[in-house]
Scaffold this active site. Structure first.
Site, short mmCIF file in Angstrom:
data_model
loop_
_atom_site.label_atom_id
_atom_site.label_comp_id
_atom_site.label_asym_id
_atom_site.label_seq_id
_atom_site.Cartn_x
_atom_site.Cartn_y
_atom_site.Cartn_z
N SER A 165 0.84 -1.19 0.00
CA SER A 165 0.00 0.00 0.00
C SER A 165 0.88 1.25 0.00
CB SER A 165 -0.97 -0.05 1.18
OG SER A 165 -2.00 0.90 1.02
N GLU B 205 -9.50 -4.48 -4.56
CA GLU B 205 -8.85 -3.78 -3.45
C GLU B 205 -9.85 -3.04 -2.57
OE1 GLU B 205 -5.59 -3.51 -2.70
OE2 GLU B 205 -4.48 -4.15 -4.47
N HIS C 36 -8.10 -5.30 -0.21
CA HIS C 36 -6.87 -4.66 0.21
C HIS C 36 -6.37 -5.26 1.53
CE1 HIS C 36 -3.96 -1.48 -0.14
NE2 HIS C 36 -4.28 -0.92 1.01
#
Length: 492
Positions: free
Chosen positions: A188, A317, A411
């Site tokens: 990320s 995500e 995610h």
């Protein structure tokens, strides 16, 4: 005589602890400082070299974290550790000897404003089991790390990353690692940090391979950074000066950062548009000095092209964010929803045409996919395409296994598989009670192989543009497909 593991760093001896995980003994050295505490006059300064300490320093517990309060109900457990000595590394190694093993240096995510290296999801025991030394680092977050402060250097968080990498180069041999075989990795915001550092001249030579997981780059323009910092000062009721910013308690900053970054509107639609157009308000800033240009622009011009790179993302995500609006959006056509978000006609038609499977899942699924594609997945394709003529190869992957509890390949879901820590705290919240060990073996095995050989084990995109390793896809499908990011082509 103590039987605890010890290592002699350039600034003093540290004492860690032996651990037995899955029947394998390894050592952990926690909270080892790589710079002076960023307090007082050093709060907004570049990281200062650590002064030597006398005797033996205890390194058996995580050091204080720049995150001042626990992350709460986040996807990854992110504990906060109180204290001021917040610039430190954690080293996980098979043994502190002279074996010169490959090294992974990992940068945590959290949107550049949160996250904690003390998370159990970042434990390096499995890599140690596989003969790899792992280093995780802390760095200044949010305004302290990236805000504009008159009279202070910009990009203090980036400078922290570089200082930690310099510490690794100088000290990792004492922990059994090879300073000439360092793989930089992150997820990320941490993945975005990897891409940023690929392009920063000051970081050249500090790592020799890179792995970017769901990278999110900020590339905050200098003017935006100055505007946001002025809002911080206004909200805090202090002058926008070095002395004024020094008076703001760090505990107050998370709320101030959120308030400063919010659009000045009550319209949820306008807020959604702003988030899509500028998802990250805090993070590396194009300052013209340390970070001279946006990361992807620099990569397109060849920066970091001599460093082998693995890059990838998850299939959905951000869809978990919009999934709760499924019923409210069931009668809204996907094309109309995208138009309201400001997507022009040609782009939305092309996007919907190559995402027919997602359209069958409803408008909420389309919007969630689009959000994830804009922030993460299109970036993967852009970087892979930009490096097609690079000297070093580029490998691309997708993580397609859907969470049995959340319903999506969302995610952060891949992180415990990458570290092979499926028994860690709260993994079952996103991966269920029985996450597939074979998937962890594949993902983690690729990462360990890449650290050892600079090859994760599948065909690179740079050799066959579009080639994508799919982790956790349908059993009948091939592991490597020829055009794995076709669905984001309209956004690239």
């Amino acid at each position: 005589m103590s039987t605890d593991p010890t290592a002699d760093t350039k600034t003093g001896r540290v004492r860690g602890l032996w651990r037995h995980v899955d029947g394998t003994r390894s050592a952990a050295f926690l909270g080892v400082p790589y710079a002076e505490p960023p307090v007082g006059d050093l709060r907004f300064a570049a990281p200062a070299p650590r002064e030597p300490w006398p005797g033996e320093r205890d390194a058996t517990a995580f050091g204080p974290t720049p995150q001042r309060v626990d992350g709460g109900d986040t996807l990854i457990p992110e504990p906060a550790v109180s204290g001021e000595d917040t610039l430190s590394v954690n080293v996980f190694t098979p043994a502190p000897d002279d074996a010169r093993r490959p090294v992974i240096v990992y940068i945590h995510g959290g949107g550049y404003v949160s996250g904690s290296p003390a998370s159990s999801w970042y434990d390096g025991a499995a890599f140690a089991r596989d003969g790899v030394v792992t280093v995780t680092m802390s760095y200044r977050l949010g305004f302290d790390g990236f805000g504009h402060v008159p009279g202070a250097p910009a990009n203090r968080g980036v400078r922290d990353w570089i200082a930690a990498l310099e510490w690794v180069r100088a000290n990792i041999a004492a922990f059994g690692g090879d300073p000439d075989r360092v793989t930089l990795a992150g997820q990320s915001a941490g993945g975005g940090a990897v891409l940023t550092l690929l392009t920063v001249p000051a970081a050249r030579g500090l790592f020799h391979a890179a792995w970017a997981m769901s990278p999110a780059v900020a590339d905050v323009p200098g003017e935006t950074s100055r505007t946001l910092s002025a809002k911080i000062a206004q909200l805090a009721g202090v002058p926008a000066t070095l002395d004024g910013f020094h008076t703001i308690p760090r505990e107050d900053l998370p709320d101030l950062e959120r308030r400063a970054a919010l659009p000045e509107t009550d319209s949820k639609l306008e807020i959604a548009r702003a988030l899509i157009e500028d998802a990250l308000s805090w993070g590396p800033t194009v300052d013209g000095e340390l970070v001279t240009r946006p990361a992807v622009e620099a990569i397109e011009d060849g920066a970091g092209g001599d460093v082998p790179l693995v890059i990838g993302s998850l299939d959905d995500e951000m869809t978990f964010i919009t999934a709760d609006a499924r019923r409210a959006l069931r009668l809204v056509p996907p094309g109309l929803a995208l138009r309201l978000l400001g997507v022009d006609r040609d782009r939305r038609r092309h996007y919907l045409a190559v995402n027919t499977e997602q359209r069958r899942k409803g408008t909420a699924a389309v919007l969630g996919r689009y959000l994830g594609d804009v922030v993460f997945r299109s970036l993967v394709a852009r970087v892979a395409r930009a490096r097609e003529g690079a000297e070093a190869p580029t490998w691309v992957y997708r993580f397609a296994w859907a969470s049995p509890t959340k319903g999506w390949a969302l995610h952060c879901l891949d992180v415990p598989f990458w570290f092979d820590v499926l028994d860690a705290e709260r993994v079952e919240v996103v991966a269920g009670a029985t996450p597939p060990r074979s998937l962890a073996a594949a993902v983690h095995g690729g990462a360990a192989a890449f650290a050892r050989t600079a090859d994760p084990g599948w065909r690179p995109w740079s050799e066959a543009p579009g080639a994508t390793r799919v982790f956790g896809g349908p059993p009948a499908n091939p592991e490597v497909i020829p055009d794995g990011y076709r669905s984001v082509a309209p956004l690239v």
